[in-house]
Write an enzyme that holds these catalytic residues in place. Structure first.
Site, PDB file in Angstrom:
ATOM      1  N   PRO A  72      39.469  38.355  44.308  1.00  0.00           N
ATOM      2  CA  PRO A  72      39.252  37.012  43.753  1.00  0.00           C
ATOM      3  C   PRO A  72      40.585  36.335  43.450  1.00  0.00           C
ATOM      4  O   PRO A  72      41.471  36.954  42.864  1.00  0.00           O
ATOM      5  CB  PRO A  72      38.487  37.301  42.452  1.00  0.00           C
ATOM      6  CG  PRO A  72      38.802  38.715  42.111  1.00  0.00           C
ATOM      7  CD  PRO A  72      39.033  39.423  43.404  1.00  0.00           C
TER       8      PRO A  72
ATOM      9  N   THR B  95      42.036  32.499  42.084  1.00  0.00           N
ATOM     10  CA  THR B  95      41.953  31.113  41.644  1.00  0.00           C
ATOM     11  C   THR B  95      42.913  30.274  42.471  1.00  0.00           C
ATOM     12  O   THR B  95      44.078  30.639  42.612  1.00  0.00           O
ATOM     13  CB  THR B  95      42.331  31.053  40.144  1.00  0.00           C
ATOM     14  OG1 THR B  95      41.336  31.757  39.418  1.00  0.00           O
ATOM     15  CG2 THR B  95      42.439  29.629  39.651  1.00  0.00           C
TER      16      THR B  95
ATOM     17  N   ALA C 284      37.657  33.142  40.382  1.00  0.00           N
ATOM     18  CA  ALA C 284      36.911  33.099  39.120  1.00  0.00           C
ATOM     19  C   ALA C 284      36.278  31.720  38.955  1.00  0.00           C
ATOM     20  O   ALA C 284      36.920  30.695  39.200  1.00  0.00           O
ATOM     21  CB  ALA C 284      37.853  33.385  37.967  1.00  0.00           C
TER      22      ALA C 284
ATOM     23  N   GLN D 110      32.602  35.396  41.790  1.00  0.00           N
ATOM     24  CA  GLN D 110      33.124  35.973  40.540  1.00  0.00           C
ATOM     25  C   GLN D 110      32.857  34.987  39.398  1.00  0.00           C
ATOM     26  O   GLN D 110      33.279  33.837  39.453  1.00  0.00           O
ATOM     27  CB  GLN D 110      34.626  36.253  40.632  1.00  0.00           C
ATOM     28  CG  GLN D 110      35.107  37.050  39.407  1.00  0.00           C
ATOM     29  CD  GLN D 110      36.616  37.226  39.304  1.00  0.00           C
ATOM     30  OE1 GLN D 110      37.344  36.240  39.333  1.00  0.00           O
ATOM     31  NE2 GLN D 110      37.076  38.458  39.174  1.00  0.00           N
TER      32      GLN D 110
ATOM     33  N   TYR E 121      40.012  37.870  30.284  1.00  0.00           N
ATOM     34  CA  TYR E 121      38.933  36.880  30.071  1.00  0.00           C
ATOM     35  C   TYR E 121      37.974  37.438  29.027  1.00  0.00           C
ATOM     36  O   TYR E 121      38.158  38.552  28.515  1.00  0.00           O
ATOM     37  CB  TYR E 121      38.303  36.484  31.407  1.00  0.00           C
ATOM     38  CG  TYR E 121      39.306  35.638  32.158  1.00  0.00           C
ATOM     39  CD1 TYR E 121      39.496  34.301  31.817  1.00  0.00           C
ATOM     40  CD2 TYR E 121      40.152  36.200  33.094  1.00  0.00           C
ATOM     41  CE1 TYR E 121      40.487  33.536  32.416  1.00  0.00           C
ATOM     42  CE2 TYR E 121      41.152  35.453  33.703  1.00  0.00           C
ATOM     43  CZ  TYR E 121      41.311  34.122  33.362  1.00  0.00           C
ATOM     44  OH  TYR E 121      42.307  33.377  33.926  1.00  0.00           O
TER      45      TYR E 121
ATOM     46  N   ARG F 119      34.474  43.756  37.640  1.00  0.00           N
ATOM     47  CA  ARG F 119      35.939  43.931  37.781  1.00  0.00           C
ATOM     48  C   ARG F 119      36.562  44.283  36.434  1.00  0.00           C
ATOM     49  O   ARG F 119      36.253  43.654  35.420  1.00  0.00           O
ATOM     50  CB  ARG F 119      36.573  42.645  38.309  1.00  0.00           C
ATOM     51  CG  ARG F 119      38.056  42.827  38.601  1.00  0.00           C
ATOM     52  CD  ARG F 119      38.623  41.692  39.430  1.00  0.00           C
ATOM     53  NE  ARG F 119      39.486  42.246  40.447  1.00  0.00           N
ATOM     54  CZ  ARG F 119      40.701  41.762  40.734  1.00  0.00           C
ATOM     55  NH1 ARG F 119      41.170  40.704  40.122  1.00  0.00           N
ATOM     56  NH2 ARG F 119      41.440  42.321  41.670  1.00  0.00           N
TER      57      ARG F 119
ATOM     58  N   GLY G 216      44.766  40.842  47.612  1.00  0.00           N
ATOM     59  CA  GLY G 216      44.879  39.504  47.048  1.00  0.00           C
ATOM     60  C   GLY G 216      45.816  38.649  47.875  1.00  0.00           C
ATOM     61  O   GLY G 216      45.419  38.024  48.861  1.00  0.00           O
TER      62      GLY G 216
HETATM   63  C1  FMN Z   1      46.903  32.998  43.219  1.00  0.00           C
HETATM   64  C2  FMN Z   1      46.175  34.121  42.521  1.00  0.00           C
HETATM   65  C3  FMN Z   1      45.025  33.849  41.818  1.00  0.00           C
HETATM   66  C4  FMN Z   1      44.311  34.881  41.200  1.00  0.00           C
HETATM   67  N1  FMN Z   1      43.117  34.599  40.579  1.00  0.00           N
HETATM   68  C5  FMN Z   1      42.323  35.605  40.165  1.00  0.00           C
HETATM   69  C6  FMN Z   1      40.985  35.347  39.759  1.00  0.00           C
HETATM   70  O1  FMN Z   1      40.496  34.203  39.811  1.00  0.00           O
HETATM   71  N2  FMN Z   1      40.244  36.403  39.335  1.00  0.00           N
HETATM   72  C7  FMN Z   1      40.743  37.670  39.287  1.00  0.00           C
HETATM   73  O2  FMN Z   1      40.026  38.598  38.879  1.00  0.00           O
HETATM   74  N3  FMN Z   1      41.998  37.951  39.707  1.00  0.00           N
HETATM   75  C8  FMN Z   1      42.780  36.952  40.165  1.00  0.00           C
HETATM   76  N4  FMN Z   1      44.008  37.232  40.694  1.00  0.00           N
HETATM   77  C9  FMN Z   1      44.459  38.629  40.823  1.00  0.00           C
HETATM   78  C10 FMN Z   1      44.128  39.154  42.236  1.00  0.00           C
HETATM   79  O3  FMN Z   1      42.735  39.265  42.418  1.00  0.00           O
HETATM   80  C11 FMN Z   1      44.766  40.522  42.481  1.00  0.00           C
HETATM   81  O4  FMN Z   1      44.325  41.385  41.461  1.00  0.00           O
HETATM   82  C12 FMN Z   1      46.275  40.482  42.480  1.00  0.00           C
HETATM   83  O5  FMN Z   1      46.756  39.476  43.353  1.00  0.00           O
HETATM   84  C13 FMN Z   1      46.858  41.832  42.885  1.00  0.00           C
HETATM   85  O6  FMN Z   1      46.420  42.177  44.193  1.00  0.00           O
HETATM   86  P1  FMN Z   1      47.432  42.088  45.451  1.00  0.00           P
HETATM   87  O7  FMN Z   1      48.610  42.951  45.108  1.00  0.00           O
HETATM   88  O8  FMN Z   1      46.666  42.580  46.619  1.00  0.00           O
HETATM   89  O9  FMN Z   1      47.842  40.632  45.578  1.00  0.00           O
HETATM   90  C14 FMN Z   1      44.781  36.211  41.282  1.00  0.00           C
HETATM   91  C15 FMN Z   1      45.963  36.467  41.981  1.00  0.00           C
HETATM   92  C16 FMN Z   1      46.636  35.460  42.618  1.00  0.00           C
HETATM   93  C17 FMN Z   1      47.879  35.782  43.426  1.00  0.00           C
END
Ligand code: FMN
Length: 357
Positions: free
Chosen positions: A23, A25, A56, A98, A179, A226, A313
């Site tokens: 997820p 944002t 989210a 989410q 959250y 999550r 992500g």
């Molecule tokens: C731009 C951005 C927005 C994110 N928004 C959310 C979100 O809305 N909900 C959430 O649970 N995690 C959010 N995260 C965290 C990601 O889901 C993820 O846990 C994080 O990027 C680490 O994973 P990665 O190393 O594969 O990028 C966000 C991360 C990024 C980079």
């Protein structure tokens, strides 16, 4: 890369691969939190994921934590999301919504002047929030009264009903990243007395009530959860994250969830530990790992049985065709953080990719 590309059952669904989209944002909804056609295009580009988990989404009105984030509480929002779901399904994908309550990050400038709520009156420090008037420090939240809690559970239930109406394949309960449900759960943010006080079982009551309420709307194996017990983002801390992980792992078995999605580390690098091992040891269902995985590490982790799938992500943000690239060992586009939360197509739908045919 064979383990990454072996199918995985998630409740009644089958994910064709184990490369999930985490997820994220992206702040591309309207000022009224209505999902846009640009969002439909963005998610459809990424339909090759085993499962897409959306950004989210505000479960109920009045708790926006981000400017131009989407909601799922108005007819327009449900209609907007339905277009995204249709686009993803037409492209052959699967998509969970989410849902979250924005808690103490809900700045009054994003919420008609209202003070944010939290388990306890403790403000987030060391960070700012983007508002229509520029970046602002977080404000002091008001501690929720016990008798307000059933209304929050009900708000999540209604959001789940709306997600069903929009055609999603399931919902992910946002119990992570500080959250509201996470704030209740981790003892650094929950200093309450009464039924939701700092006792471990009591701290989890709200999250369990939300899962139960949603599982009366959806079959429980279409409900994911999550957690991020180590993540210190937004002033979050717990005195015993590993003990909490062990306890939750066993306790969550009774909910027959679609999956448990675990952010394995701390985005700020302040807290360390291994939460995946206790989750794997105690949780009997599908375990999805996330954070900092390369394709090769994900492959090894699945092969070793540490997790069943990996959510990517930033790599998915920048590579709509991530599964294909991992399969071929092709180079990856680099994510551009300056466009993570900015309006429009730039840095959103214009990363180069080869559409899935
Ligand atoms: C731009 C951005 C927005 C994110 N928004 C959310 C979100 O809305 N909900 C959430 O649970 N995690 C959010 N995260 C965290 C990601 O889901 C993820 O846990 C994080 O990027 C680490 O994973 P990665 O190393 O594969 O990028 C966000 C991360 C990024 C980079």
């Amino acid at each position: 890369m064979s383990s990454l590309f072996s199918p995985l059952a998630i409740g009644p669904l089958t994910a064709p691969n184990r490369i999930f989209m985490a997820p994220m944002t992206r702040c591309r909804a309207t000022e009224d939190n209505v999902p846009t056609s640009l969002m439909a295009e963005y998610y459809a580009q990424r339909a090759g994921a085993g499962l897409i988990i959306t950004e989210a989404t505000m479960a109920m009105a009045g708790n926006a934590a981000f400017w131009r984030e989407p909601g799922i509480f108005s007819v327009e929002q449900v209609d907007g999301w339905a277009k995204t779901v249709e686009a993803v399904h037409n492209a052959g994908g699967r998509i969970f919504l989410q849902i979250r309550h924005g808690r103490r990050a809900c700045h009054p400038l994003l919420n008609s002047g209202s003070q944010p709520v939290a388990p306890s009156a403790i403000a987030i420090t060391g960070d700012d929030v983007r508002t229509p008037e520029g970046k602002k420090p977080y404000v002091l939240p008001r501690a929720l009264d016990d008798d307000e809690i059933p209304g929050i559970v009900d708000g999540f239930r209604t959001a789940a009903e709306n997600a069903l109406a929009a055609g999603f394949d399931g919902v992910e309960v946002h119990g992570a990243n500080g959250y509201l449900l996470d704030e209740f759960q981790r003892d650094g943010a929950n200093k309450r007395t009464g039924p939701y006080d700092g006792v471990r079982e009591h701290r989890a009551l709200l999250m369990f009530a939300v899962i139960e309420a949603i599982s009366r709307v959806w079959r429980s194996d279409r409900v994911g959860l999550r957690l991020s017990l180590l993540n210190s983002h937004d002033s979050m801390v717990d005195s015993d994250p590993i003990g909490l992980a062990s306890w939750l792992a066993e306790r969550l078995n009774s909910f027959n969830l679609a999956y448990l999605h675990v952010m394995r580390g701390d985005i700020l690098g302040q807290q360390s530990g291994d939460v995946l091992t206790p989750f794997r040891a105690g949780f009997k269902g599908v375990l999805v790992g996330n954070m900092g995985y390369s394709g090769a590490e994900a492959e090894r982790a699945i092969e070793a049985g540490i997790v069943d799938a990996v959510a990517f992500g930033s790599a998915f943000l920048a590579n709509p065709d991530l599964p294909e690239r991992l399969k071929e060992g092709a180079p990856l586009n680099t994510p551009v953080p300056s466009t993570f939360y900015t309006p429009g197509a730039h840095g959103y739908t214009d990363y180069p990719y080869r559409p899935v045919t």
